[in-house]
Design a protein around this motif. Structure first.
Motif, PDB file in Angstrom:
ATOM      1  N   LEU A 103       0.928  -1.229   0.148  1.00 57.28           N
ATOM      2  CA  LEU A 103      -0.083  -0.029   0.195  1.00 57.28           C
ATOM      3  C   LEU A 103       0.896   1.240  -0.167  1.00 57.28           C
ATOM      4  N   ILE A 104       1.887   1.105   0.805  1.00 58.22           N
ATOM      5  CA  ILE A 104       2.848   2.237   0.880  1.00 58.22           C
ATOM      6  C   ILE A 104       3.543   2.570  -0.437  1.00 58.22           C
ATOM      7  N   ALA A 105       3.961   1.664  -1.286  1.00 55.43           N
ATOM      8  CA  ALA A 105       4.687   1.777  -2.211  1.00 55.43           C
ATOM      9  C   ALA A 105       3.702   2.205  -3.231  1.00 55.43           C
ATOM     10  N   ALA A 106       2.564   1.835  -3.493  1.00 53.31           N
ATOM     11  CA  ALA A 106       1.638   2.112  -4.425  1.00 53.31           C
ATOM     12  C   ALA A 106       1.265   3.622  -4.256  1.00 53.31           C
ATOM     13  N   ARG A 107       0.872   3.940  -2.977  1.00 54.45           N
ATOM     14  CA  ARG A 107       0.544   5.474  -2.476  1.00 54.45           C
ATOM     15  C   ARG A 107       1.661   6.587  -3.018  1.00 54.45           C
ATOM     16  N   LEU A 108       3.066   5.934  -2.795  1.00 49.62           N
ATOM     17  CA  LEU A 108       4.090   6.909  -3.172  1.00 49.62           C
ATOM     18  C   LEU A 108       4.365   7.097  -4.572  1.00 49.62           C
ATOM     19  N   ARG A 109       3.866   6.218  -5.238  1.00 49.86           N
ATOM     20  CA  ARG A 109       4.081   6.340  -6.704  1.00 49.86           C
ATOM     21  C   ARG A 109       3.104   7.554  -7.168  1.00 49.86           C
ATOM     22  N   SER A 110       1.822   7.516  -6.555  1.00 55.28           N
ATOM     23  CA  SER A 110       1.049   8.761  -6.815  1.00 55.28           C
ATOM     24  C   SER A 110       1.212   9.987  -6.261  1.00 55.28           C
ATOM     25  N   LEU A 111       2.046  10.087  -5.339  1.00 59.73           N
ATOM     26  CA  LEU A 111       2.128  11.287  -4.603  1.00 59.73           C
ATOM     27  C   LEU A 111       3.001  12.548  -5.403  1.00 59.73           C
ATOM     28  N   PRO A 112       3.177  13.516  -5.446  1.00 63.30           N
ATOM     29  CA  PRO A 112       3.862  14.528  -5.852  1.00 63.30           C
ATOM     30  C   PRO A 112       5.432  14.221  -5.498  1.00 63.30           C
ATOM     31  N   PRO A 113       6.380  14.552  -6.322  1.00 64.80           N
ATOM     32  CA  PRO A 113       7.619  14.098  -5.695  1.00 64.80           C
ATOM     33  C   PRO A 113       8.227  14.805  -4.448  1.00 64.80           C
ATOM     34  N   GLN A 114       7.751  16.224  -4.519  1.00 63.54           N
ATOM     35  CA  GLN A 114       8.171  16.761  -3.415  1.00 63.54           C
ATOM     36  C   GLN A 114       7.629  16.467  -2.185  1.00 63.54           C
ATOM     37  N   ARG A 115       6.451  16.129  -2.351  1.00 69.48           N
ATOM     38  CA  ARG A 115       5.689  15.684  -1.172  1.00 69.48           C
ATOM     39  C   ARG A 115       6.628  14.458  -0.445  1.00 69.48           C
ATOM     40  N   VAL A 116       6.906  13.548  -1.468  1.00 71.36           N
ATOM     41  CA  VAL A 116       7.646  12.113  -1.198  1.00 71.36           C
ATOM     42  C   VAL A 116       9.025  12.743  -0.440  1.00 71.36           C
ATOM     43  N   TYR A 117       9.578  13.546  -1.228  1.00 68.06           N
ATOM     44  CA  TYR A 117      11.121  13.876  -0.575  1.00 68.06           C
ATOM     45  C   TYR A 117      11.102  14.630   0.823  1.00 68.06           C
ATOM     46  N   ARG A 118       9.630  15.291   0.984  1.00 68.97           N
ATOM     47  CA  ARG A 118       9.561  15.638   2.387  1.00 68.97           C
ATOM     48  C   ARG A 118       9.221  14.677   3.393  1.00 68.97           C
ATOM     49  N   LEU A 119       8.502  13.605   3.031  1.00 68.49           N
ATOM     50  CA  LEU A 119       8.312  12.357   3.934  1.00 68.49           C
ATOM     51  C   LEU A 119       9.717  11.779   3.957  1.00 68.49           C
ATOM     52  N   LEU A 120      10.610  11.596   3.338  1.00 67.67           N
ATOM     53  CA  LEU A 120      11.779  10.966   3.257  1.00 67.67           C
ATOM     54  C   LEU A 120      12.815  11.839   4.076  1.00 67.67           C
ATOM     55  N   ARG A 121      12.588  12.916   4.292  1.00 74.19           N
ATOM     56  CA  ARG A 121      13.272  14.065   5.419  1.00 74.19           C
ATOM     57  C   ARG A 121      12.768  13.725   6.676  1.00 74.19           C
ATOM     58  N   ALA A 122      11.389  13.625   6.767  1.00 72.65           N
ATOM     59  CA  ALA A 122      10.886  13.340   8.338  1.00 72.65           C
ATOM     60  C   ALA A 122      11.368  11.915   8.752  1.00 72.65           C
ATOM     61  N   LEU A 123      11.500  11.133   7.726  1.00 70.99           N
ATOM     62  CA  LEU A 123      11.907   9.600   8.092  1.00 70.99           C
ATOM     63  C   LEU A 123      13.451   9.759   8.567  1.00 70.99           C
ATOM     64  N   ARG A 124      14.272  10.348   7.944  1.00 68.22           N
ATOM     65  CA  ARG A 124      15.405  10.762   8.454  1.00 68.22           C
ATOM     66  C   ARG A 124      15.450  11.330   9.774  1.00 68.22           C
ATOM     67  N   ALA A 125      14.817  12.617   9.925  1.00 65.98           N
ATOM     68  CA  ALA A 125      14.636  13.345  11.158  1.00 65.98           C
ATOM     69  C   ALA A 125      14.310  12.419  12.412  1.00 65.98           C
ATOM     70  N   GLU A 126      13.745  11.304  12.408  1.00 69.02           N
ATOM     71  CA  GLU A 126      13.126  10.490  13.196  1.00 69.02           C
ATOM     72  C   GLU A 126      13.801   9.188  13.312  1.00 69.02           C
ATOM     73  N   GLY A 127      14.751   9.138  12.611  1.00 66.83           N
ATOM     74  CA  GLY A 127      15.837   7.873  12.533  1.00 66.83           C
ATOM     75  C   GLY A 127      14.961   6.545  12.220  1.00 66.83           C
ATOM     76  N   VAL A 128      13.915   6.702  11.374  1.00 65.12           N
ATOM     77  CA  VAL A 128      13.664   5.544  10.726  1.00 65.12           C
ATOM     78  C   VAL A 128      14.176   4.506   9.624  1.00 65.12           C
ATOM     79  N   ASN A 129      14.869   3.694   9.745  1.00 67.50           N
ATOM     80  CA  ASN A 129      15.882   3.240   8.802  1.00 67.50           C
ATOM     81  C   ASN A 129      15.913   1.607   8.801  1.00 67.50           C
ATOM     82  N   ASN A 130      14.594   1.361   8.886  1.00 65.72           N
ATOM     83  CA  ASN A 130      14.613  -0.474   9.103  1.00 65.72           C
ATOM     84  C   ASN A 130      14.864  -0.704   7.545  1.00 65.72           C
TER      85      ASN A 130
END
Length: 450
Positions: free
Chosen positions: A79-106
């Motif tokens: 579900l996550i992969a499918a939804r990311l493909r439909s999101l604008p790239p700037q929104r996904v990159y913002r999400l990746l920045r949030a993951l980095r800030a929270e240390g989510v790296n599983n």
């Protein structure tokens, strides 16, 4: 409740509530549904929730991945992969920045990021336009990137020349003005400031690099020509309402044709299938929105006017105040929903669609009483279907405001989503069971992943 919030809430100031209260309310709602109804929470990624809330759902699922068994984790990942493909790239990159800030790296996060980056249609374009974000994501998730992409992100001065044209143009733009005009417009703007190139000159030579939305945004300020007939319906309505009323009147034929074409595209196969429809549309002063969401509620109402026209066999619109050409509508006055509902119900339509923020105040509560009497005394068989579409999140109730308990209310952000949201109305009315809701979402998820 949560779906309504996820469709309408953006964490920004609304007419009646400030941004901080909006964000606090939304954060609580996300946490509550994540903890208590995780499967349904993940399934909302298959719905027309807005980009902000889709990103929050993805972030929350990834940072709590250890809480779910492996089979469920795989479905969430899909579900996550499918939804990311439909999101604008700037929104996904913002999400990746949030993951980095929270240390989510599983491991699952790294795999999802790797697959999303690998699926980008033009990674060199991303390396130029979203350079810092892509570099941060690559560092955090240990991405392996093509040689030139890695070089431009982390050591761009080392290569004497890039074979990828856009990367070479970006390198040259640091010292050569001519290369600036070969870059995407938003990137070129930064270099233009460095080289002291004014906007008129930049647009004259780099106008071909503008996207459709950039053209629409710049049209009034710069005279750049935009293709209105390819603009999505609600965005087009926002643009129309940004124009002075005399200009709207002067361009009536052009703007009306563009709005009707966009409405026909949005209606698709459903065009003409809704029978007799009356729309009660809110143009009260509160539809002016806020400083960050100017006239957004009114834009949704205007877009719905044209969409209902396309969906209906016969159609009539009742504005709260405005009469005449809908292009000239503007936010003014109180919200006399009760009286306008009476005007609409007198026509005994197959469907009555209300688009309003729900702040019925002239007099307060009249709309609820009108709808109660109509349902109990005048139309107990339910020949007229009534649905309330609300474009404004109410932070105090963790939902959108409702007109009456018996009338289904669903949140709406873009008018284009209205046909699908009306399908959800039966759940909003409380007449469907939790099992039915779950089955409905399971079907949506299956179709979303197909």
């Amino acid at each position: 409740m949560f779906v309504n919030a996820a469709v309408t809430a953006t964490g920004q100031r609304e007419f009646h509530t400030g941004a901080e209260r909006q964000r606090l309310s939304l954060a609580f709602l996300h946490e509550y549904v994540l903890v208590n109804y995780r499967e349904l929470y993940a399934a909302t990624l298959a719905l027309a929730v807005n980009d902000l809330n889709a990103g929050l759902v993805v972030l929350n699922l990834l940072r709590t991945a250890q809480d779910v068994p492996l089979p469920r984790r795989k479905l969430e990942g899909a579900l996550i992969a499918a939804r990311l493909r439909s999101l604008p790239p700037q929104r996904v990159y913002r999400l990746l920045r949030a993951l980095r800030a929270e240390g989510v790296n599983n491991r699952r996060t790294r795999a999802i990021v790797r697959d999303w980056v690998a699926g980008r249609p033009d990674l060199a374009f991303d390396a130029v336009k979203y350079r810092r974000h892509l570099a941060g994501a690559a560092r955090h998730t240990h991405l392996r990137l093509p040689d030139e992409i890695g070089a431009v992100l982390f050591d761009w001065r080392r290569p004497k020349r890039y074979t990828t044209p856009i990367l070479e143009a970006w390198r040259r733009a640091h010292y050569d003005q001519r290369a600036v005009y070969e870059l995407p417009y938003t990137v070129a703007e930064g270099f233009a400031a460095r080289h002291r190139i004014d906007r008129a000159r930049l647009l004259a030579r780099a106008g071909g690099q503008l996207t459709a939305l950039e053209r629409l945004r710049l049209q009034r300020a710069t005279g750049v020509e935009a293709d209105l007939h390819r603009t999505p319906l609600t965005r087009l309505a926002v643009y129309v309402l940004s124009l002075p009323r005399p200009e709207r009147a002067r361009r009536r034929e052009e703007l009306t044709a563009a709005l009707r074409a966009a409405a026909r595209r949005a209606a698709g196969r459903r065009a003409g299938t809704w029978g007799t429809v009356v729309g009660v549309l809110d143009d009260s002063y509160s539809s002016s929105g806020s400083g960050v969401k100017r006239r957004r509620p009114l834009a949704v109402a205007l877009a719905m006017h044209y969409l209902l026209e396309a969906l209906a066999g016969r159609h009539h619109t009742v504005w709260l105040t405005h009469t005449g050409d809908p292009l000239l509508v503007h936010p003014v006055g109180a919200t006399p929903l009760g009286q306008r509902l009476l005007d609409g119900l007198r026509r005994r339509p197959d469907r009555l669609v209300v688009v309003s923020d729900g702040w019925d105040n002239a007099p307060p509560g009249q709309a609820a009483e009108v709808l109660r009497v109509w349902r109990e005394r005048l139309d107990p068989e339910g020949r007229t279907s009534v649905v309330h579409l609300n474009p404004v999140y109410d932070a105090d109730t963790f939902d959108v405001r409702r007109l009456a308990p018996a009338v289904p209310t669903v949140g709406i952000r873009d008018a284009e989503d209205a046909p699908a949201l009306v399908e959800l109305a039966r759940f909003a009315a409380g007449t469907a069971t939790f099992a039915q809701l779950r089955a409905y979402l399971d079907d949506l998820v299956e179709g979303f992943l197909r």
